[in-house]
Design a protein around this motif. Sequence first.
Motif, PDB file in Angstrom:
ATOM      1  N   ASN A  67       0.851  -1.185   0.000  1.00  0.00           N
ATOM      2  CA  ASN A  67       0.000   0.000   0.000  1.00  0.00           C
ATOM      3  C   ASN A  67       0.890   1.239   0.000  1.00  0.00           C
ATOM      4  OD1 ASN A  67       0.750   0.491   2.828  1.00  0.00           O
ATOM      5  ND2 ASN A  67      -0.622  -1.226   3.287  1.00  0.00           N
ATOM      6  N   GLU A  68       0.262   2.405  -0.058  1.00  0.00           N
ATOM      7  CA  GLU A  68       1.026   3.645  -0.160  1.00  0.00           C
ATOM      8  C   GLU A  68       1.886   3.896   1.069  1.00  0.00           C
ATOM      9  OE1 GLU A  68      -2.019   6.494  -0.936  1.00  0.00           O
ATOM     10  OE2 GLU A  68      -2.149   6.008  -3.080  1.00  0.00           O
ATOM     11  N   LYS A  69       1.386   3.539   2.239  1.00  0.00           N
ATOM     12  CA  LYS A  69       2.149   3.724   3.481  1.00  0.00           C
ATOM     13  C   LYS A  69       3.442   2.907   3.438  1.00  0.00           C
ATOM     14  CE  LYS A  69       1.610   3.445   8.532  1.00  0.00           C
ATOM     15  NZ  LYS A  69       2.614   2.425   8.851  1.00  0.00           N
ATOM     16  N   GLU A  70       3.357   1.659   3.002  1.00  0.00           N
ATOM     17  CA  GLU A  70       4.535   0.806   2.911  1.00  0.00           C
ATOM     18  C   GLU A  70       5.509   1.310   1.850  1.00  0.00           C
ATOM     19  OE1 GLU A  70       3.716  -3.310   2.429  1.00  0.00           O
ATOM     20  OE2 GLU A  70       2.583  -3.494   4.298  1.00  0.00           O
ATOM     21  N   GLU A  71       4.987   1.875   0.771  1.00  0.00           N
ATOM     22  CA  GLU A  71       5.858   2.433  -0.270  1.00  0.00           C
ATOM     23  C   GLU A  71       6.697   3.573   0.291  1.00  0.00           C
ATOM     24  OE1 GLU A  71       3.008   1.506  -4.150  1.00  0.00           O
ATOM     25  OE2 GLU A  71       3.207   3.535  -3.392  1.00  0.00           O
ATOM     26  N   VAL A  72       6.055   4.482   1.021  1.00  0.00           N
ATOM     27  CA  VAL A  72       6.771   5.620   1.610  1.00  0.00           C
ATOM     28  C   VAL A  72       7.813   5.126   2.607  1.00  0.00           C
ATOM     29  CG1 VAL A  72       6.561   7.683   3.038  1.00  0.00           C
ATOM     30  CG2 VAL A  72       4.863   7.236   1.265  1.00  0.00           C
ATOM     31  N   GLU A  73       7.429   4.168   3.431  1.00  0.00           N
ATOM     32  CA  GLU A  73       8.355   3.637   4.432  1.00  0.00           C
ATOM     33  C   GLU A  73       9.563   2.968   3.775  1.00  0.00           C
ATOM     34  OE1 GLU A  73       5.872   1.054   6.697  1.00  0.00           O
ATOM     35  OE2 GLU A  73       5.062   2.663   7.974  1.00  0.00           O
ATOM     36  N   GLY A  74       9.327   2.238   2.691  1.00  0.00           N
ATOM     37  CA  GLY A  74      10.417   1.567   1.993  1.00  0.00           C
ATOM     38  C   GLY A  74      11.400   2.545   1.386  1.00  0.00           C
ATOM     39  N   VAL A  75      10.887   3.564   0.714  1.00  0.00           N
ATOM     40  CA  VAL A  75      11.744   4.583   0.108  1.00  0.00           C
ATOM     41  C   VAL A  75      12.498   5.351   1.186  1.00  0.00           C
ATOM     42  CG1 VAL A  75      11.709   6.769  -1.130  1.00  0.00           C
ATOM     43  CG2 VAL A  75      10.428   4.845  -2.020  1.00  0.00           C
ATOM     44  N   SER A  76      11.825   5.652   2.283  1.00  0.00           N
ATOM     45  CA  SER A  76      12.458   6.373   3.385  1.00  0.00           C
ATOM     46  C   SER A  76      13.627   5.587   3.964  1.00  0.00           C
ATOM     47  CB  SER A  76      11.422   6.665   4.481  1.00  0.00           C
ATOM     48  OG  SER A  76      12.024   7.289   5.591  1.00  0.00           O
ATOM     49  N   ARG A  77      13.451   4.286   4.167  1.00  0.00           N
ATOM     50  CA  ARG A  77      14.526   3.454   4.708  1.00  0.00           C
ATOM     51  C   ARG A  77      15.748   3.457   3.790  1.00  0.00           C
ATOM     52  NH1 ARG A  77      10.353  -0.159   5.968  1.00  0.00           N
ATOM     53  NH2 ARG A  77      10.812  -1.362   4.078  1.00  0.00           N
ATOM     54  N   LEU A  78      15.507   3.331   2.494  1.00  0.00           N
ATOM     55  CA  LEU A  78      16.618   3.261   1.547  1.00  0.00           C
ATOM     56  C   LEU A  78      17.375   4.581   1.454  1.00  0.00           C
ATOM     57  CD1 LEU A  78      14.949   1.231  -1.344  1.00  0.00           C
ATOM     58  CD2 LEU A  78      16.735   0.437   0.200  1.00  0.00           C
ATOM     59  N   LEU A  79      16.652   5.689   1.430  1.00  0.00           N
ATOM     60  CA  LEU A  79      17.289   6.994   1.282  1.00  0.00           C
ATOM     61  C   LEU A  79      17.912   7.478   2.589  1.00  0.00           C
ATOM     62  CD1 LEU A  79      14.602   8.654  -0.993  1.00  0.00           C
ATOM     63  CD2 LEU A  79      16.979   8.251  -1.635  1.00  0.00           C
ATOM     64  N   ASN A  80      17.183   7.400   3.666  1.00  0.00           N
ATOM     65  CA  ASN A  80      17.709   7.869   4.948  1.00  0.00           C
ATOM     66  C   ASN A  80      18.770   6.941   5.507  1.00  0.00           C
ATOM     67  OD1 ASN A  80      16.014  10.116   4.930  1.00  0.00           O
ATOM     68  ND2 ASN A  80      14.349   9.012   5.938  1.00  0.00           N
ATOM     69  N   GLY A  81      18.728   5.674   5.079  1.00  0.00           N
ATOM     70  CA  GLY A  81      19.756   4.725   5.488  1.00  0.00           C
ATOM     71  C   GLY A  81      20.980   4.755   4.596  1.00  0.00           C
TER      72      GLY A  81
END
Length: 343
Positions: A105-119
């Motif tokens: 879902n959209e929430k999981e998409e945002v969380e996934g992108v956030s982890r990759l970029l902020n990590g």
Amino acid sequence: MAVTIKDVARKAGVSPSTVSRVLSNHPRISTETSQKVRAIMEQLGYHPNIMAKSLVSKTTNSICIMLPKSAEELFSNYFFMELIRGIVTQASRLGYDVLISSGANEKEEVEGVSRLLNGRRVDGVILLYSRTDDPVIDFLEEHGHPFVLIGRSDKYPDILSVDTDNVQASYDATKHLISLGHERIGFVSGPPELVVSKDRLKGYMKALADAGLESRPEWIVEGEFLQESGYRAMSFFMNLPNRPTALVLIDDVVAFGILRGLHELNYKVPEDLCLVSFNNIPLSELSTPPLSSVDIGIYNLGYTASQILIQSIKNNQDASYQKRQIIPHRLMIRESSIHSVRP
């Protein structure tokens, strides 16, 4: 023991800093020196420590592809595979690795992108779809992360994007059917929240209006980018008392579902129903009959998206002032739309 950068430098007769410059493609290193050092690396089996390099350069030399939510749609549609092939080909040529992310879902998409970029695991993101309202784009814009949209955004018209002129492409496909004398033309759309669905519907409606032809709500059917959507749409259309004589279809895979259903009911294409679809995947030419389709340059969409994202990352540019890239389209006319209804 693992081979180190000092081992490479000693064997090549250069300093460790020169080897580092070769690894980072420094412009002051001559082609001769670069080729010599890289030959020694290969000979010794040296592989640079990417983690250490990223800590120094503050880059990862990796980009992320954000997939659409439906895995079924992704892996059954050649469009996405060809798009990814274009992205990976250019990224590899420019020395970048590609990671893939998705979400249910959209929430999981945002969380996934956030982890990759902020990590610090990727330097930027390519979105393979464009929704009318997309929280992933909201997140990327808010935090200033580099990204490229394959498609178009109404909310952020100035973001870095690569697209087809889908309004004009759909106009051209519909106009082709009108030129054959068809006046009852239907349209099979994709999900209404996708910008591509909206734009192709707009082009279809404009072509009908310019020709002074009627557009009926029952001649427009929404679905997914799947064969089953085409199959269901065919059943609906062929049961109408005043059915269309031609259809514009959002995607080749949808068209294959239409063809399957028509064959089961002993209808013929193009004699009973003319078809024009989008994407011009290789199977469209091999279908029975060969399918007329708008070639939108799928590989070039992915290749260009990868190229301009990496250029933006390397140049540390703000995507807000980049030009929108439009890949040309062309209508490939085949047997599914060569039947004229004119006397």
